[in-house]
Structures are given as structure tokens and as C-alpha cells.
Design an enzyme around this catalytic site. Structure first.
Site, short mmCIF file in Angstrom:
data_model
loop_
_atom_site.label_atom_id
_atom_site.label_comp_id
_atom_site.label_asym_id
_atom_site.label_seq_id
_atom_site.Cartn_x
_atom_site.Cartn_y
_atom_site.Cartn_z
CE LYS A 1 -4.02 -0.86 7.87
NZ LYS A 1 -3.04 0.17 7.47
CB SER A 2 -5.37 1.61 13.96
OG SER A 2 -4.72 0.44 13.54
CB SER B 1 -4.58 -7.59 4.80
OG SER B 1 -5.46 -6.49 4.85
CB VAL C 1 23.47 -6.38 -36.89
CG1 VAL C 1 23.48 -4.86 -36.83
CG2 VAL C 1 23.28 -6.85 -38.33
#
Lengths: 284, 637
Positions: free
Chosen positions: B474-475, B542, B31
Site C-alpha cells: 500500500k505505502s 483498514s 444413546v
């Protein structure tokens, strides 16, 4: 009427060339008209019988393959130049238009005319008459043939321009509009003005009229050294000095003039902000 | 002409016919750095002002008791003139010997950013105006950043108000270096940096005698140095369906070709419905056409009666758009109400409209420093990188492949609230996953029913779908659970990543598409095992919700429908510390691309049936919890 028989985008040698300026303007307007027709339930088009709205009607027929699938509104102040009414009625018949005539009968009965003030008169016989038609038919979209190069406040317009419950234009806070994504959501009781010719110039309009052989009122062509450059009501619209007796003449004249288009329109000049106030109130 | 005349000038292009060139230029910057003044000066010095305009502006200024103000040429609103600030964008036409120009004046005040974007988005090139005395300021950078997001590649920097710094070369070079460095960081190379005084007329249209040290082009020459971007005919065909008309007993599909070209006889695929037919005719009122190209608004008829709707994207089968329900986006936000993760909006992309949810706000970007900051909310006028999710599949393109079908706006209530560009980085094209190639298939009914098997096994078959970061456990849990359940008499089997990649999935790599296909196959195999009566435990990261939802759908399709999402959760910090396979270390060293949690997204489950927080519970506790859950949900009777 001349019809273009050239295949789209083809130069006859099997290869297609990039669209020229008029093709690009036309394609954008057709896109806007189709957006309006798809997104707005109750749609109508303002038709002043002037060159711009004739181009708009022509583009509508292009967009919808020869059809004009919504009514056209003519705001008749009763002070229009008589040739315009004759021309209007001829095209309504030839093009099979669904014409709505908007008149502020109460104001006319009370003797409204430009001597009561040009802006006062415009507001009563144009803006008010238009609001009455919109209210009566419940239109949610009104297409108008205004252009950015006509006038400073129109230069700041949106393609899809919201109007409030009293048809007012909140020009201080207009919606963002980019990437051809238009404002198509709006609260009940308000409506949108749609401006498919916003990006055209006066010269574009005439070049397109010449290319497509679109009919226009004879008043635009010079007789005895005078012609109308912009058409409105008889008392408030002046002629300009001109030798342009045909389309080529008009285009040549505009290619070299430094005089602005609405210079013959008296209502714009009552005060510095006369037109801004008219438009904020809902004028086209 | 009247002194009150307020008209804007039309072009006087000279007798050059209808096929002249036209270029749209945005004038942007902070401006009060003199954008509107510059436009006024440009018009004056190129003799483009309408008759009487100069006198009219002088009158307006005299009435307000102020010195002559060029900005009044474009600042048409009373409020703009009274406050001396441009509120809304305006357009004005002029020409040089080279071509026609549309000049788009954009407001520089931060309050009117939506109007700046409205103007600038239409442009094909830009002038970035910077005050020589003040130098590079907040909106100089913000506007530069926006030009980049809006896809404007041609930029000329105008260093204005050189008169205020005594036309000094040193000051000019300092500003040139500062803005050059910033633009360089966002990938913009200015075509020229021109020292100008709009007020005095130096280097606007006429070369300045006061800056003999400057050898570059004037601003007008710099304009002529821009080129008109070619129509995107070379890109693959994209025609969004705008409407379907039934005029004169023909079913006409109307749309504008955004990119590429199409010919009569072409086979078109409509995405995301994946319906396909040939172009029978190209419809143009009053004319014939055998082909059409980018930029044209056309209509087509097809050789088959397809039910195609507005919003679908037509393309050729050889170059299809991406189909996805989740994508990354770089956005700018314009609404007063802040954007937050979890908020829902309407997404408009080409002609499609879809409900969308902000899945996550990944980074909030400071356009001035280009810093990326972790954040949850995007305030008005903010910039950010997000992940957006829609319920159904959407046809789109990565913005870097096709800008016109790779950008969108977000609508909140009645208003456009923001805009953004799409990146598919790390996310798969889901088209292949949902495409059914085998037809004339009908399933046979087994004589041994699911119920019979469950009675025989004394438990139901079903899927325990483990999901979680690498290293979450997980495993470990899956294998322990398998052993314990087997001892309890369960028919149980673990599907683990590497085991499947050795055989069934040996032909899949690690691209986003291959990873998605890997999970799709696991889902289908798990569903078959479940139907055979097994308790199947899958142990895959996943990371994508869409993939897990598809696995659930597979289980439901196979009849058992017994699918349980188990979130094996641990924070990234914990997983990275465990790093059992040394993968995080490699990922941090940049040796593994697209590693979940580091350089690729992990989308945590929204409502998992069971959560096993391995950073809070021991292995034993987790296995106990899983067995307890299983006994309650899988035991018959």
C-alpha cells in the site's frame, strides 16, 4: 379478591430478595404471553373454566395491566357440569371478557355423546369444535393452559407448538426451542398453540391460586367426602375421595398424594395411546 | 388406578410453603447408555412414582413381550416405546429432603440433537450418563461440548451399567479418566463421578454394597450437592424491550429484566437508538413497585415521550452494551441445509430480529477431538466459529460478559436453524464511532465551491482509499503514485499510518476501539482534503468493512462524494514472505497481539472500485493501472 401490595422484589427493608419459585413461574408465563401477543396477529385463548385456564386469565391480566386483549374461547360440549357454565358467565361479566363459544352443532344435532366412544366423542365435540372456531375466525395463535406434569405427551410439548393445516400435531418432529426463542414463523394455513403454563405443576397452580386469591369453581372443594380434581364433561369426569374443603386442604392433599391428576378422566384410558392420538389430531 | 394410566407425577414437596428451592437438571449422554432407565430407577428408589405406575409399565412391557423397562416412565410416545428410543425431551418433577427438582430427559440419539438442546438449554445442572462397558462415545463428548456452549457449568458424571462390568473399580477409573480429560479440555470440572447401576439400583438413591471401593456420593447426594445459580442481579442492567402498550392513556414499555436491577428515577439508555430518559414509574398490575430485578417481567413508563421499539436494549449509561454490525460467534447448526459463507438468515437476539449474513466461516470444530479445521460449510449437527454481519447496528454483549444478551438463534425460512454465542474478540465497539456529542452545530457554506476548485485544478478532488494486508504494498504504491501524479500537475497528498499517529492520533492506542477511531479520523481528514480539491491517497490496512464504509460515508457527507476503494491485494503467504518491517515474524512469535491476518481478521472488500494484485503485477504495472484509473475518473470535463 386479595391484591398483592408488596413492592416487586422488595422485602420492605429497601433491599430486594431473589424471586421465589412462584414469582419465577409467573414472570416466565407473562413473558410467553407477551411474546404471543406481539408476534401473532390473530390470537385467542382457550378457557375451559377450570383452575389452570383461570390462572392463565389471571396471568394475562398481569401481563397486560388488567386487560385481556384477545378473545377467550370456551369449547362447550353441552355436557359440561352446570356449575361451570354459571361460573363462566359470572367471570365474563366481572372481567369484561370477549367470549367466543365453540360448539360442534352438527355433531350435537346428530346425537353425539360419550356412549359412541369416549375418544370419538372428545374428537367431535372438542377437537372438531375447536377447529371450527379457529377456521371461522382465522386464528393464528391459540393459547392453552396445558402443563407438562399432567400427562406424558404433554410433558414433551413446546411452548410455541406448531399445528398443521388440519390442526394436527407432528410430535415426531418438533421444532427446537431454547434460550426463550420461540418458533414464531410459520406457513399460511397453519397455526401455533401457545402454552404459557407448560412449566407449572398442579401444586404450583394451587399455591398460586391461594397466593393471588384467584376465583375457582366450587366443584374443586370437597363436599360429602368427594371433590373434582380435574374438570371436564359430566359423563367422563369422576370425583375423588377427599376431605379438602378449602385451598389449604387441597394443597396439603397434593403435597402427599401419589395419585395422578387426570386419574378421573375416562377418555385417557380407552387404550395406552388414547391421549396421544387425541392430541395428534389437534386436541388441546 | 387403571393399568392404562399414563400420567406424569407432580411434586409432593411437603408442607414447605411457596418459597422452596427448585433446580432443573438435564440428563444427557450417548444413546442407550441408560438415561431414561436411570430416571425411572431414581423415581422408584425415592418413592416418587405415581400410584399404579409400576404396574402400568409392567403391563406395557408384557404386552410387547419384553423385560421390565424403566424408560417407559418418560418415553410416552408409542413410537418411543415401540422402537425403544427416546425421541423427544420430557420433564418430570420430584424432590429430595433438600429441594424440588425438575428432571429433563434428553434424547441421546444423534438424530434428535435439536430435542436434546431444547431440553438441556433449560437446565441449571446436568447428569452426563456414560455406559461403563462402552465407555465415552460420540454423543457423550458432543453432549458435554453442548453443555459448555449452553452455559451449564454444574455437571455430574454418572458411570452407568456397573453391573455389566462386575462392579469393577479398574473399569470405572478408566472411564472416569477418559471423560475427565475431555471435560477438562473444554473447561468443565465434574462435581462428582458416580459409579451406578440403574437397573440394579446401586448408588442411585441408595449406597451400593457391591462397590465398597467407592467412597463418593450417591447420585441423589450429588444432585443435592449442586447449587441453584444465583439470579444475575449483580451484572449490569439489561432489559430488552418486548413490546410497547398504550393501555389507559399510559405508554408502557414492557420487558423482562435479563440481568441487573432498575429503580424508579433511573436514567435509562436504549440501544442501538441511543435515546435516553428516566424511569417515571414501574408498572405492576394491582401493586406498586419502586424497583425491580433480574428475572422479572415488568412494565415501565418514562418521564419523556420517547419513540422506543421492540428489540431495543435498555441499560444504565454507566454500563452500556456493545454496538456493532459485525461479530464473531461460536455456533451449533441444526438445519438439514448446510450453513455456508454468504448465506443470509434472520438473527434473533433477545427481542430483536435482524437480517444477517455469514461473512465467513473461520473454523469448523470437531466436538469429539476438539480439532479446528478450515472449512466453508457447516453441516447439520456441526459446530463452527463464524463472523456474522448485519446491515444496521445491533446492541449486544460479548457472551463472556453477559450470557443472556450474548447469545442468539438463526432462523432460516420458518425454522430455528441454529444457535450461537458471541465473541467480540478483535472487533471494536462501534458505539463511540457513531455517537454525536456536539450539538447545535451548523456547517458554513464555502464561497469557493467544489466545482470552482476542480476547474482551477483541472481535476476533481477525491479519495483513493487503499486497503490490504500489512506488506501488500500500500505505502510503496501510494508514495510512488503521489510523486508521479504531482509531476502531472495533480494536487495530491498521501495520508499514511505512522505520520498521523505522531500527531492527530497520538492519543490512540491499538485496542479494537482505538484502531476504529484511528480510521474514523483518517476518513474525516481525507474527506476534508478531498473537498479542498486534493486527490488523497490513504494507505492503511483498514481491515474492517464497517470502518471503510464509514470513510466512504464521510466523503459523501462532505459534498465531494468522490471515494474509490482500492484493494491492494496479495496473499497472506506472499505478505508474510516479504515482511518488510519484520512484523509477521513478531506476530508469529506471539509478540504482537491482534495482528491482522494472523490473530485478527482482515475483511477483504466485496466490490472495490479498483484492485491492484501486487503478487501478480510489478510495482510499475500497479502504479500505471492506478494512474490510468485516476485519469479516467478524476479529470474534469
Amino acid at each position: 379478591m386479595r391484591h398483592t401490595q408488596e413492592p416487586v422484589g422488595s422485602k420492605g427493608d429497601g433491599s430486594s430478595a431473589p424471586p421465589d419459585v412462584l414469582d419465577a413461574l409467573e414472570a416466565e408465563s407473562v413473558y410467553i404471553l407477551r411474546e404471543a401477543f406481539n408476534r401473532l396477529d390473530k390470537l385467542a385463548m382457550l378457557w375451559s373454566v377450570g383452575k389452570d385456564s383461570n390462572v392463565l386469565l389471571w396471568l394475562t391480566r398481569k401481563a397486560f395491566f388488567g386487560h385481556v386483549p384477545f378473545p377467550v374461547i370456551h369449547i362447550d360440549t353441552s355436557y359440561k357440569i352446570p356449575e361451570m357454565i354459571v361460573f363462566r358467565d359470572r367471570l365474563v361479566k366481572e372481567w369484561g371478557l370477549d367470549l367466543i363459544i365453540g360448539r360442534n352443532e352438527a355433531a350435537l344435532a346428530a346425537g353425539m355423546n360419550h356412549k359412541k366412544g369416549r375418544v370419538v366423542c372428545c374428537t367431535a365435540l372438542k377437537t372438531e369444535a375447536l377447529k371450527q372456531v379457529i377456521g371461522e375466525h382465522g386464528f393464528t395463535g391459540v393459547i392453552a393452559g396445558i402443563r407438562r406434569d399432567e400427562e406424558g405427551t404433554r410433558a414433551k410439548e413446546r411452548v410455541f407448538s406448531p399445528r398443521g393445516e388440519k390442526a394436527e400435531w407432528n410430535f415426531r418432529d418438533q421444532p427446537p426451542e431454547f434460550w426463550d426463542q420461540y418458533k414464531t414463523d410459520f406457513p399460511p394455513g397453519t397455526h401455533l398453540r401457545v402454552h404459557p403454563l407448560l412449566h407449572w405443576t398442579e401444586l404450583d397452580v394451587w399455591r398460586y391460586i391461594r397466593r393471588e386469591a384467584i376465583p375457582v369453581v366450587e366443584l374443586y372443594f370437597a363436599k360429602r367426602g368427594q371433590r373434582y380434581r380435574s374438570l371436564g364433561c359430566l359423563p367422563c369426569t369422576g370425583t375423588i375421595k377427599s376431605k379438602a374443603a378449602d385451598l389449604d386442604g387441597i394443597i396439603r392433599e397434593l403435597e402427599s398424594t401419589l395419585v395422578s391428576e387426570r386419574s378421573g378422566r375416562a377418555q385417557d384410558r380407552e387404550a395406552e395411546d388414547a391421549f396421544e392420538r387425541l392430541r395428534a389430531d389437534g386436541y388441546m | 388406578m387403571s393399568r392404562h394410566e399414563t400420567a406424569v407425577l407432580g411434586p409432593r414437596a411437603g408442607p414447605r410453603g411457596d418459597t422452596l428451592e427448585r433446580l432443573k437438571i438435564a440428563v444427557v449422554g450417548h444413546v442407550d447408555h441408560g438415561k431414561s432407565t436411570l430416571v425411572g430407577r431414581l423415581f422408584h428408589d425415592t418413592n416418587s412414582l405415581p400410584e399404579g405406575k409400576f404396574e402400568a409399565i409392567k403391563e406395557m412391557c408384557d404386552r410387547r413381550g419384553m423385560p421390565f423397562e424403566w424408560a417407559f416412565l418418560m418415553d410416552a410416545f408409542q413410537a418411543e416405546r415401540d422402537q425403544g428410543v427416546t425421541i423427544d425431551t420430557a420433564q418430570i418433577w420430584f424432590h429430595t429432603a433438600r429441594r424440588d427438582y425438575v428432571i429433563i430427559d434428553a434424547p441421546g440419539h444423534s438424530e434428535f440433537l435439536k430435542n436434546m438442546i431444547t431440553g438441556a438449554a433449560k437446565a441449571e445442572a446436568a447428569l452426563l450418563v456414560i455406559d461403563a462397558h462402552e465407555g465415552v462415545r460420540a454423543q457423550s463428548r458432543r453432549h458435554g461440548y453442548l453443555l459448555n456452549l449452553l452455559g451449564i457449568e454444574q455437571v455430574c458424571v454418572v458411570v452407568n451399567k456397573m453391573d455389566a462390568v462386575d462392579y469393577g473399580q479398574a473399569r470405572f477409573r478408566a472411564v472416569e479418566d477418559e471423560i475427565g480429560a475431555y471435560l477438562g479440555d473444554i473447561g468443565i470440572v465434574p462435581s462428582a463421578v458416580v459409579p451406578v447401576s440403574a437397573r440394579a439400583g446401586d448408588n442411585v438413591a441408595l449406597p451400593s454394597a457391591r462397590m465398597s471401593w467407592y467412597r463418593g456420593p450417591t447420585m441423589t447426594e450429588a444432585l443435592d450437592g449442586f447449587s441453584v445459580p444465583p439470579s444475575p442481579v449483580a451484572l449490569p442492567l439489561r432489559m430488552p424491550v418486548q413490546d410497547v402498550y398504550k393501555f389507559d392513556n399510559r405508554r408502557i414499555i414492557a420487558g423482562r429484566i435479563e440481568t441487573g436491577r432498575l429503580k424508579r428515577g433511573d436514567r435509562l439508555v436504549f440501544s442501538p437508538s441511543n435515546k435516553s430518559a428516566h424511569v417515571a414509574t414501574i408498572e405492576v398490575w394491582n401493586a406498586r413497585a419502586d424497583e425491580a430485578c433480574a428475572g422479572q417481567s415488568i412494565g415501565i413508563t418514562l418521564d419523556e415521550q420517547l419513540f422506543v421499539e421492540r428489540g431495543e436494549l435498555a441499560s444504565h449509561a454507566e454500563a452500556l452494551p456493545v454496538e456493532t454490525n459485525v461479530f464473531r460467534a461460536k455456533i451449533f447448526w441444526l438445519a438439514h441445509e448446510a450453513l455456508k459463507a454468504g448465506n443470509r438468515y434472520k438473527l434473533k437476539l433477545a427481542t430483536s430480529e435482524t437480517p444477517v449474513e455469514v461473512q465467513s466461516v473461520d473454523w469448523v470444530i470437531n466436538p469429539e477431538t476438539l480439532e479446528r479445521i478450515k472449512g466453508e460449510t457447516v453441516e447439520r449437527h456441526g459446530f463452527a466459529e463464524l463472523v456474522l454481519r448485519t446491515r444496521s447496528l445491533l446492541a449486544l454483549d460479548d457472551h463472556k460478559n453477559n450470557p443472556r444478551t450474548g447469545r442468539f438463534v438463526l432462523v432460516d425460512g420458518y425454522d430455528i436453524a441454529g444457535g450461537g454465542v458471541i465473541s467480540m474478540e478483535g472487533y471494536p465497539d462501534q458505539r463511540a464511532l457513531v455517537t454525536v456529542k456536539s450539538t447545535n452545530v451548523s456547517s458554513v457554506a464555502h464561497r469557493v465551491t467544489v466545482e470552482t476548485r476542480a476547474r482551477h485544478n483541472q481535476h476533481q478532488g477525491g479519495v483513493l482509499w487503499f486497503t490490504g494486508l500489512s506488506g501488500a504494498g500500500k505505502s510503496t504504491i501510494a508514495l510512488e503514485l503521489e510523486q508521479r501524479l504531482f509531476r502531472k500537475g495533480y494536487q495530491v497528498y498521501v495520508l499514511d499510518g505512522d505520520n498521523l499517529r505522531v500527531g492527530l492520533n497520538a492519543n490512540l492506542g491499538f485496542s479494537p476501539e482505538d484502531r476504529a477511531e484511528n480510521i474514523r479520523r483518517v476518513g474525516e481528514v481525507a474527506a476534508l482534503f478531498a473537498e479542498a480539491g486534493f486527490v488523497v491517497i490513504t494507505a492503511f490496512i483498514s481491515p474492517y468493512r464497517s470502518d471503510r464504509d464509514r470513510a466512504r460515508a464521510a466523503a459523501e457527507r462532505q459534498g465531494s462524494g468522490n471515494f474509490h476503494e482500492v484493494y491492494v491485494s496479495a496473499s497472506l503467504e506472499v505478505c508474510e514472505k516479504r515482511d518488510p518491517k519484520g512484523l509477521y515474524r513478531k506476530a508469529r512469535a506471539g509478540k504482537i497481539d491482534q495482528f491482522t491476518g494472523i490473530s485478527a481478521p482482515y475483511e477483504a472488500p466485496e466490490a472495490p472500485e479498483l484492485t491492484l494484485p501486487t503478487d501478480a503485477l510489478s510495482l510499475e504495472e500497479c502504479v500505471e493501472a492506478a494512474i490510468d484509473y485516476l485519469e479516467r475518473h478524476f479529470r474534469s470535463g
